[in-house]
Design a protein around this motif. Structure first.
Motif, PDB file in Angstrom:
ATOM      1  N   ALA A 153       0.972  -1.323   0.020  1.00 11.94           N
ATOM      2  CA  ALA A 153      -0.036  -0.045   0.021  1.00 11.94           C
ATOM      3  C   ALA A 153       0.778   1.206   0.221  1.00 11.94           C
ATOM      4  O   ALA A 153       0.589   2.314  -0.847  1.00 11.94           O
ATOM      5  N   ILE A 154       2.076   1.201   0.963  1.00 15.63           N
ATOM      6  CA  ILE A 154       2.965   2.260   0.956  1.00 15.63           C
ATOM      7  C   ILE A 154       3.469   2.734  -0.204  1.00 15.63           C
ATOM      8  O   ILE A 154       3.646   3.675  -0.901  1.00 15.63           O
ATOM      9  N   THR A 155       4.022   1.454  -0.982  1.00 15.87           N
ATOM     10  CA  THR A 155       4.933   1.744  -2.168  1.00 15.87           C
ATOM     11  C   THR A 155       4.157   2.077  -3.466  1.00 15.87           C
ATOM     12  O   THR A 155       4.197   2.951  -4.001  1.00 15.87           O
ATOM     13  N   THR A 158       1.812   5.323  -3.128  1.00 17.77           N
ATOM     14  CA  THR A 158       2.635   6.578  -3.228  1.00 17.77           C
ATOM     15  C   THR A 158       3.095   6.694  -4.576  1.00 17.77           C
ATOM     16  O   THR A 158       3.039   7.859  -5.085  1.00 17.77           O
ATOM     17  N   LEU A 159       3.812   5.603  -5.206  1.00 15.71           N
ATOM     18  CA  LEU A 159       4.076   5.741  -6.567  1.00 15.71           C
ATOM     19  C   LEU A 159       3.047   6.108  -7.509  1.00 15.71           C
ATOM     20  O   LEU A 159       3.311   6.964  -8.491  1.00 15.71           O
ATOM     21  N   GLY A 160       1.904   5.481  -7.258  1.00 17.34           N
ATOM     22  CA  GLY A 160       0.752   5.813  -8.159  1.00 17.34           C
ATOM     23  C   GLY A 160       0.250   7.015  -8.189  1.00 17.34           C
ATOM     24  O   GLY A 160       0.190   7.709  -8.999  1.00 17.34           O
ATOM     25  N   PRO A 177      -2.918   5.210 -10.296  1.00 18.48           N
ATOM     26  CA  PRO A 177      -3.467   5.032  -9.016  1.00 18.48           C
ATOM     27  C   PRO A 177      -4.508   3.654  -8.992  1.00 18.48           C
ATOM     28  O   PRO A 177      -4.448   2.833  -7.834  1.00 18.48           O
ATOM     29  N   LEU A 178      -4.933   3.330 -10.014  1.00 17.75           N
ATOM     30  CA  LEU A 178      -6.039   2.475  -9.927  1.00 17.75           C
ATOM     31  C   LEU A 178      -5.287   0.928 -10.048  1.00 17.75           C
ATOM     32  O   LEU A 178      -5.587  -0.010  -9.470  1.00 17.75           O
ATOM     33  N   VAL A 179      -4.096   1.002 -10.793  1.00 15.15           N
ATOM     34  CA  VAL A 179      -3.339  -0.282 -10.676  1.00 15.15           C
ATOM     35  C   VAL A 179      -2.628  -0.272  -9.501  1.00 15.15           C
ATOM     36  O   VAL A 179      -2.554  -1.654  -8.794  1.00 15.15           O
ATOM     37  N   ALA A 215      -1.031  10.714   3.691  1.00 10.71           N
ATOM     38  CA  ALA A 215       0.077  11.896   4.491  1.00 10.71           C
ATOM     39  C   ALA A 215       0.902  12.148   3.483  1.00 10.71           C
ATOM     40  O   ALA A 215       1.448  13.299   3.234  1.00 10.71           O
ATOM     41  N   SER A 216       1.720  11.339   2.584  1.00 11.84           N
ATOM     42  CA  SER A 216       2.621  11.520   1.598  1.00 11.84           C
ATOM     43  C   SER A 216       1.973  12.391   0.569  1.00 11.84           C
ATOM     44  O   SER A 216       2.910  13.288   0.180  1.00 11.84           O
ATOM     45  N   TRP A 217       0.926  12.248  -0.016  1.00 18.76           N
ATOM     46  CA  TRP A 217       0.303  12.986  -0.865  1.00 18.76           C
ATOM     47  C   TRP A 217       0.052  14.497  -0.288  1.00 18.76           C
ATOM     48  O   TRP A 217       0.471  15.244  -0.992  1.00 18.76           O
ATOM     49  N   PHE A 218      -0.181  14.653   0.860  1.00 20.14           N
ATOM     50  CA  PHE A 218      -0.247  16.011   1.443  1.00 20.14           C
ATOM     51  C   PHE A 218       0.907  16.640   1.450  1.00 20.14           C
ATOM     52  O   PHE A 218       1.069  17.895   1.106  1.00 20.14           O
TER      53      PHE A 218
END
Length: 226
Positions: A153-155, A158-160, A177-179, A215-218
């Motif tokens: 989920a994190i990886t 975040t990458l998506g 994001p969907l992938v 949180a990373s997105w923010f």
């Protein structure tokens, strides 16, 4: 031109508040789930799901055709540290070749920080692995939260989210994001099928990983800008 700017600002504000709401709900759910796990309230539910996925006459045999176990074993490898490290390395290298140095640094720090959090949660909660069914793959560490579910989920999330910023097309921006969501889901389900995690381990991993990715997105909006 002014109308476009106002419309973009409104859409951005909506997405920010939506992500905030999702992160808050998931974080609260994770908190409640962790408390239930520590009190042993979920044990009956967890064990019933694991037994449901095994032959009633032999709990060492999973339900379904023989090839399904092979498929699940291959899928679960997508959430292992080796595969995730290789994917992260390739993405960071790609970003460096694009001269997106800040994005590369952010991706590296975000994912490594999430992995450290996963290890800390496992050690802090210290839940043993399931013993009600035979493990179909070798495992050595603790159970809650599922490292494969949380790290994937994190990886992947975040990458998506970050890679979707590289494409301006509305439809194409949703592809990564969907992938990421699809991979995260099937990896978590594979851990339950293989008998190495309770369902609540996987739910906890998904929740913790999603909160970290949000949180990373923010932070990325502040650190990387538009």
């Amino acid at each position: 031109m002014r109308d476009r700017i106002v419309r973009y600002a409104s859409e951005t504000e909506f997405r920010v508040w939506l992500f905030a709401l999702v992160a808050a709900i998931v974080a609260y759910g994770l908190f409640e789930l962790t408390g239930e796990v520590l009190e042993g309230e979920t044990r009956a539910f967890d064990e019933s799901i694991l037994l449901m996925l095994r032959d009633t006459s032999d709990v060492g045999m999973p339900v379904g055709p023989a090839w399904l176990t092979k498929v699940m074993t291959d899928i679960t490898a997508l959430g292992g540290v080796t595969v995730l490290s290789l994917i992260t390395l390739m993405v960071v290298t790609y970003l460096l070749l694009r001269r997106s140095f800040r994005t590369a640094a952010f991706v590296t720090g975000s994912i490594l920080g999430g992995w450290a959090l996963s290890s800390a949660l496992k050690l802090g909660i210290a839940r043993p692995r399931p013993e009600v069914v035979q493990h179909l793959v070798e495992v050595t560490d603790l159970s809650f939260p599922s490292g494969h579910a949380m790290l994937s989920a994190i990886t992947y999330l975040t990458l998506g989210a970050l890679l979707s910023r590289l494409d301006e097309g509305r439809v194409r921006r949703y592809f990564f994001p969907l992938v990421a969501v699809f991979l995260t889901l099937i990896i978590g389900l594979s851990r339950i099928y293989l008998g190495v995690h309770y369902p609540t381990d996987v739910l906890g991993g998904w929740a913790a990983g999603t909160v970290w990715a949000c949180a990373s997105w923010f932070v990325s909006r502040w650190f990387l800008g538009r």
